[in-house]
Design an enzyme around this catalytic site. Structure first.
Site: not given
Ligand code: F6P
Length: 342
Positions: A10, A103, A125, A127, A266
């Site tokens: 990502g 990762e 990342t 994350d 919401r």
């Molecule tokens: O690892 C980064 C991340 O944005 C995560 O937080 C999320 O779950 C995932 O990638 C989303 O992936 P994609 O962009 O493939 O939908």
């Protein structure tokens, strides 16, 4: 020396800052030349390259995304994937690779290093779930975007006496939820590491309304209810690394809150907004320093290493230290946020 550079997984803000630092120092101080591999591991796998030099890196420091493109291609899922990568690196005259990823991308780098490929890794990342480093770049930007969203949601929640549920990314790690929840003054933060009890959540919601304020609940996309706890999925399809797509827990919780408390709720899903756009100053600083250290590691032949932030120092650790296991939020760190619940 000729050095290949790739960005995988990502995307996140700061990738271009790493590329720029690697190339600038590589050319100016080490006399290297570069080749850009397109779309993560797909580039070296299929021999898809682009020109990469100081010229291509002009003006990219504040730009989000990656000029190299990205993908979640896993060469270990394909027949002869490793041989194809080795052949293409040899054909392109590439002596060493800088792999910038999380990762999965660095997991591939770890295995390739064991198989004799000269590779160094840079941890990215939003994350923030890579071990071995205090922070990954991209995380600070994501936290700032989420915090700004929470700040804005406070006022509309108060005007309408509503519960606002903010769903943030993070996959199996609750770092974005925890940091933005604390920074934004959330009244409840739910993270994957600590399964939640919906009855307790509703009690906290009601106690917040009693104090005449409207509650803001930040939930990480991977959060699970204690009873019957499964993660909420957008789709069960698996990517090349075996990951499902998470999403929908915010809406699920908002509906439960309405049913159980009678209060209006919401859900807001921040999604890819957290990954897009310009990096914060901190992420530019961290990404740049990772890049400078990575190209020095290449120059010194220190392969199989990952750049890491320790305090304010950038150090090198074995790749496996970063990719061996995920860095998750501890009970102690979560307890700091819990002081502000309700
Ligand atoms: O690892 C980064 C991340 O944005 C995560 O937080 C999320 O779950 C995932 O990638 C989303 O992936 P994609 O962009 O493939 O939908």
């Amino acid at each position: 020396m000729r050095v290949g550079v790739l960005t995988g997984g990502g995307d996140c803000p700061g990738l271009n800052a790493v590329i720029r630092a690697v190339v600038r120092k590589g050319v100016k101080e080490h006399g290297f030349d570069f080749v850009g591999y397109r779309d993560g591991w797909r580039g070296p796998l299929e021999g898809v390259t682009m020109e990469l030099g100081i010229e291509q890196c002009r003006g990219i420091l504040p730009r989000g995304g990656t000029i190299l493109g990205s993908s979640r291609t896993n060469p270990f899922k394909l027949d002869n994937g490793v041989e194809r990568i080795k052949d293409n690196l040899a054909k392109d005259g590439v002596d060493a690779l800088v792999a910038i990823g999380g990762e999965d991308t660095l997991g591939v780098a770890t295995r390739l290093a064991d198989l004799g490929v000269n590779v160094v890794g840079v941890p990215k990342t939003i994350d923030n779930d890579l071990s071995g480093t205090d922070f990954t770049f991209g995380f600070d930007t994501a936290v700032n975007i989420a915090t700004e969203a929470i700040d804005r949601l406070h006022t509309t929640a108060e005007s309408h006496h509503r519960v606002l549920v903010v769903e943030v990314m993070g996959r199996h790690a609750g770092w974005i939820a925890l940091h933005s929840g604390i920074a934004g003054g959330a009244n409840i933060v739910l993270i994957p590491e600590q399964p939640f009890d919906i009855i307790e959540v509703c009690e906290l919601i009601e106690s917040r309304f009693e104090s005449r304020y409207a509650p803001i609940l930040v939930v990480s996309e991977g959060a699970v209810p204690r009873e019957g706890g499964d993660m909420t999925l957008v789709s069960g399809d698996l990517d090349d690394f075996g990951h499902v797509r998470l999403g929908g827990i915010g809406d699920r919780i908002a509906k439960e809150i309405e049913t159980r408390t009678g209060k209006e709720a919401r859900a807001v899903v921040l999604g890819h907004i957290q990954r897009g756009g310009t990096p914060t100053a901190f992420d530019r600083w961290l990404a740049t320093r990772f890049g400078l250290q990575a190209i020095d590691a290449v120059a010194e032949g220190d392969f199989g290493t990952m750049m890491a932030l320790r305090g304010t120092d950038i150090v090198r650790v074995p790749l496996i230290e970063g990719t061996g296991e995920l860095k998750l939020v501890s009970v102690k760190e979560y307890a700091e946020a819990q002081v502000f619940f309700g």
